[in-house]
Design a protein around this motif. Structure first.
Motif: not given
Length: 415
Positions: A265, A267-269, A273, A275
């Motif tokens: 990833i 950034e994850v929210t 997300t 990749y």
């Protein structure tokens, strides 16, 4: 760390090479080990074993995620293997080298990522009649899901692919051809360049199962122009649990992710997300760090010995074994052709392969018996399985003679 005792500027000396493989000194049931199961997994030189120990005793840490010294050392060694693999197969970019657990996972990654994205009702995937189960089952699953059809290139009596039939199978509906470079059960070397060219002429992609070829043959992915190549470290002197998927960069970039988790990833929210870039997009979670690092000295060892020296020694062993085995009455070689690596697969009239394997093991001789994960191929030859002796460059002619002597005694007992 110990390195190979030879280099390509010196004459090949099998007895010097054997000193680099500590397991070859052991005994099995009171006999010196004779290891003829190299197609299943090869033995490891001391340099590979040392690399594993060195990692765990000197810089054991997770990669890519730490700023401390151990993490930086581990990351550098981990990524150095990727560069070594890139050069070994002549990939165009290091981003084209994806770490997996082995050939099986590499093939599954393509099937479930590329296959689910691109296959549709009425499309066709072509495999060969000598494929390992790991290059059959994933395509069966995806074809069933998508309404696509699996087509099979037939195998002739000599254990070779029928190329004229392959030409007939190809059409505008063909989306991918998945075929092994070398048969694990027969040792047959397939005409991979022609297979690729014919597939590309129809607009189809090609995935090569290189599990049995990476050790024995020169594999140049740019010269071959294959779209995907899968292979395993453990069949080429490296550790188990470490595999490679090569894919052309533009194909890998267009494919959806295979697994979700850390590392793959950006950034994850909870809403979305994004990749990571290649190759990390397909490398979720903590990787197999130690075995990835120890794969590099395996590649270096192969390069030091030299593919030409490896081929010459293994060709010598193959020819000698083929000649000696034909002396045994009632023995039939399955896949007796001129285009092979150092594998001899055979049956003996009136004798079950497993019984032979047990008696050989009593003499310290390790061979493989059974269907070798190619049940359809065994069905094609109307046999339940074979006895397979597969040789590596560290094996000797004298070991083959001892196997033949043991086989002759086994046949007398079992008949």
């Amino acid at each position: 760390m110990q390195t190979a005792t030879l280099n390509t500027n010196k004459a090949f000396d099998v007895h010097s090479v054997r000193k680099d493989f500590p397991i070859l000194n052991r005994e099995v049931k009171g006999h010196r080990l004779i290891y003829f199961d190299n197609a299943a997994t090869s033995q490891k030189p001391q340099s590979v074993i040392d690399a594993l120990v060195h990692y765990y005793t000197q810089y054991n840490a997770n990669v890519h995620r730490g700023i401390h010294s151990l993490a930086e050392e581990a990351t550098a060694a981990f990524e150095a293997t990727r560069d070594a693999v890139k050069h070994f197969i002549n990939a165009a970019a290091r981003e084209e080298i994806i770490y997996t657990r082995g050939t099986t996972e590499s093939i599954n990654l393509v099937a479930y990522s590329w296959g689910r994205q691109h296959l549709a009702q009425g499309d066709e995937v072509i495999v060969s009649g000598m494929e390992h189960h790991s290059d059959i089952v994933p395509w069966q699953i995806v074809c069933e899901e998508k309404g696509a059809q699996l087509k099979v290139i037939p195998v002739n009596e000599q254990g070779e692919l029928e190329l004229e039939e392959y030409r007939k199978l190809l059409s505008s509906r063909t989306k991918l051809v998945a075929v092994n470079h070398v048969s694990n059960a027969l040792g047959t070397v397939n005409p991979i360049q022609e297979i690729i060219q014919l597939a590309h002429a129809q607009g189809a992609l090609v995935l090569i199962d290189g599990a049995q070829s990476a050790m024995h043959l020169d594999v140049d992915v740019q010269a071959l122009d294959c779209d995907f190549l899968a292979f395993s470290a453990h069949k080429m002197l490296g550790p188990t649990g470490m595999g490679i998927l090569y894919g052309k960069k533009h194909l890998l970039e267009s494919m959806p992710v295979f697994m979700g988790g850390g590392e793959m990833i950006k950034e994850v929210t909870f809403e979305k997300t994004t990749y990571n870039e290649l190759p990390y997009k397909f490398e979720a979670g903590t990787p197999n760090i130690a075995d990835a690092i120890a794969f590099k000295p395996a590649i270096e060892y192969i390069n030091t010995i030299g593919k030409e020296n490896i081929r010459k020694q293994e060709d010598l062993l193959l020819q000698h074994a083929t000649q000696r085995l034909k002396e045994i009455e009632g023995l039939r070689i399955i896949g007796d052709n001129d285009h092979k690596v150092s594998v001899v697969s055979f049956v003996i009239d009136g004798v079950h392969p497993q019984d032979v394997g047990i008696l050989l093991d009593n003499k310290g001789i390790a061979v493989r018996t059974g269907h070798h994960c190619v049940e359809p191929l065994m069905q094609r030859f109307c046999i339940p399985g074979t006895i397979r002796a597969s040789f590596a460059f560290y094996n000797t002619v004298e070991e083959i003679d001892l196997m033949v002597e043991a086989l002759q005694k086994a046949v007398k007992i079992l008949r």
